[in-house]
Design a protein around this motif. Structure first.
Motif, PDB file in Angstrom:
ATOM      1  N   THR A 231      -2.493   9.649   6.374  1.00 58.85           N
ATOM      2  CA  THR A 231      -2.677  10.091   4.992  1.00 58.85           C
ATOM      3  C   THR A 231      -1.325  10.181   4.288  1.00 58.85           C
ATOM      4  N   GLY A 232      -0.324  10.758   4.995  1.00 53.65           N
ATOM      5  CA  GLY A 232       1.018  10.850   4.419  1.00 53.65           C
ATOM      6  C   GLY A 232       1.626   9.481   4.168  1.00 53.65           C
ATOM      7  N   ALA A 233       1.349   8.527   5.056  1.00 50.79           N
ATOM      8  CA  ALA A 233       1.901   7.184   4.899  1.00 50.79           C
ATOM      9  C   ALA A 233       1.367   6.522   3.638  1.00 50.79           C
ATOM     10  N   TYR A 234       0.043   6.558   3.465  1.00 51.84           N
ATOM     11  CA  TYR A 234      -0.552   5.865   2.325  1.00 51.84           C
ATOM     12  C   TYR A 234      -0.417   6.660   1.022  1.00 51.84           C
ATOM     13  N   PHE A 235      -0.048   7.927   1.134  1.00 51.69           N
ATOM     14  CA  PHE A 235       0.241   8.716  -0.059  1.00 51.69           C
ATOM     15  C   PHE A 235       1.601   8.311  -0.635  1.00 51.69           C
ATOM     16  N   ASN A 236       2.549   7.944   0.232  1.00 55.14           N
ATOM     17  CA  ASN A 236       3.915   7.657  -0.207  1.00 55.14           C
ATOM     18  C   ASN A 236       4.178   6.188  -0.495  1.00 55.14           C
TER      19      ASN A 236
END
Length: 291
Positions: A231-236
């Motif tokens: 989730t953090g990867a695709y948020f950034n």
């Protein structure tokens, strides 16, 4: 997009890959338990995490957590396909090297393309069709088809798990079009999977030692960490920038499999890894040049 955001996204993607590899190791190490019993504990912990996040978001802004009526169909389909993905992956993890199971699970991006065409009516590009065909050929090297069904069943289960996960991802895209909050999707999927597992557990329950309970708790926590990381990867950063780093999971799985279980992939499996990862790299480069 800022460079710092991309670096952060890559870190999260690699962290997620490591967590999912750890999950596979814990599942395999938990021993001779029914795969649905293992899946129940994995999804129970994910459901608790998702509920806490959903409740906090609801407290902040109840409107954000509302779901349009047409979206429920796609939330259900995501949960059903995701459950097939979990079952297939966990069955494979019990019977073949965890690196093989991880590689077959990483067929999901290719099946996501197929799912978007079959279920959402999205016409795939030629490069996507060719990559799907090539990845299928690589998967055959990992599965190593024979006429002895009992020998290829774990590989087929892992392949079906990758297909289920890929189809689930295509339905997630549809859910996002209805602006369904991510925690709602994860919570429904986790509870749905637990409910599917429950009747089988009641009939075929296998007593567990304290060690097995701790290992399954570790699997659940690792899976939650993997979800947090991705989730953090695709948020950034966009998928075109970070998706390739998810294949670190195969490398981590191979290392953990050798350290924990002395598992060494055979040459056919290594050839399959090379084909699937190679195709993923080519598609990644192609998409980057044609953005």
């Amino acid at each position: 997009m800022k460079k710092n955001n991309l670096v952060r996204a890559i870190f999260f993607a690699i962290f997620s890959s490591f967590c999912f590899a750890m999950m596979g190791m814990f599942v395999h190490a938990s021993g001779d338990l029914p795969f649905f019993q293992k899946a129940f504990f994995r999804n129970l912990i994910a459901a608790i995490f998702a509920f806490v996040i959903a409740f906090k978001e609801w407290r902040k802004n109840p409107e954000v957590m509302k779901v349009e009526k047409p979206a429920w169909k796609f939330i259900f389909l995501r949960a059903a396909c995701g459950t097939v993905g979990i079952f297939g992956n966990f069955y494979a993890l019990d019977h073949i090297p965890i690196s093989d199971a991880s590689m077959l699970n990483k067929m999901s991006p290719f099946f996501s393309v197929l799912g978007s065409f079959l279920f959402l009516g999205e016409k795939p590009a030629l490069i996507s069709v060719l990559s799907l065909i090539g990845a299928f050929g690589g998967a055959l090297l990992v599965i190593k088809p024979t006429f002895d069904f009992t020998k290829i069943l774990p590989g087929l289960a892992g392949f079906a798990g990758g297909a289920g996960a890929g189809f689930a991802y295509s339905f997630i895209r549809k859910c996002h079009k209805y602006k369904v909050h991510g925690s709602i999707i994860i919570l429904f999927f986790s509870v749905f999977s637990c409910l599917i597992c429950l009747p089988f557990m009641l009939v075929f329950w296998t007593p567990m030692s304290l060690k097995q309970v701790l290992l399954l708790l570790g699997a659940g926590l690792s899976a939650s960490g993997g979800q947090f990381g991705i989730t953090g990867a695709y948020f950034n950063a966009p998928a075109s920038k970070v998706s390739i780093y998810e294949y670190f999971m195969v490398i981590f799985s191979a290392i953990l499999g050798f350290i924990a279980f002395r598992q060494i992939p055979d040459l056919w499996s290594l050839a399959g890894y090379a084909i699937i990862i190679g195709i993923a790299v080519l598609v990644f480069i192609y998409n980057g040049r044609n953005r």
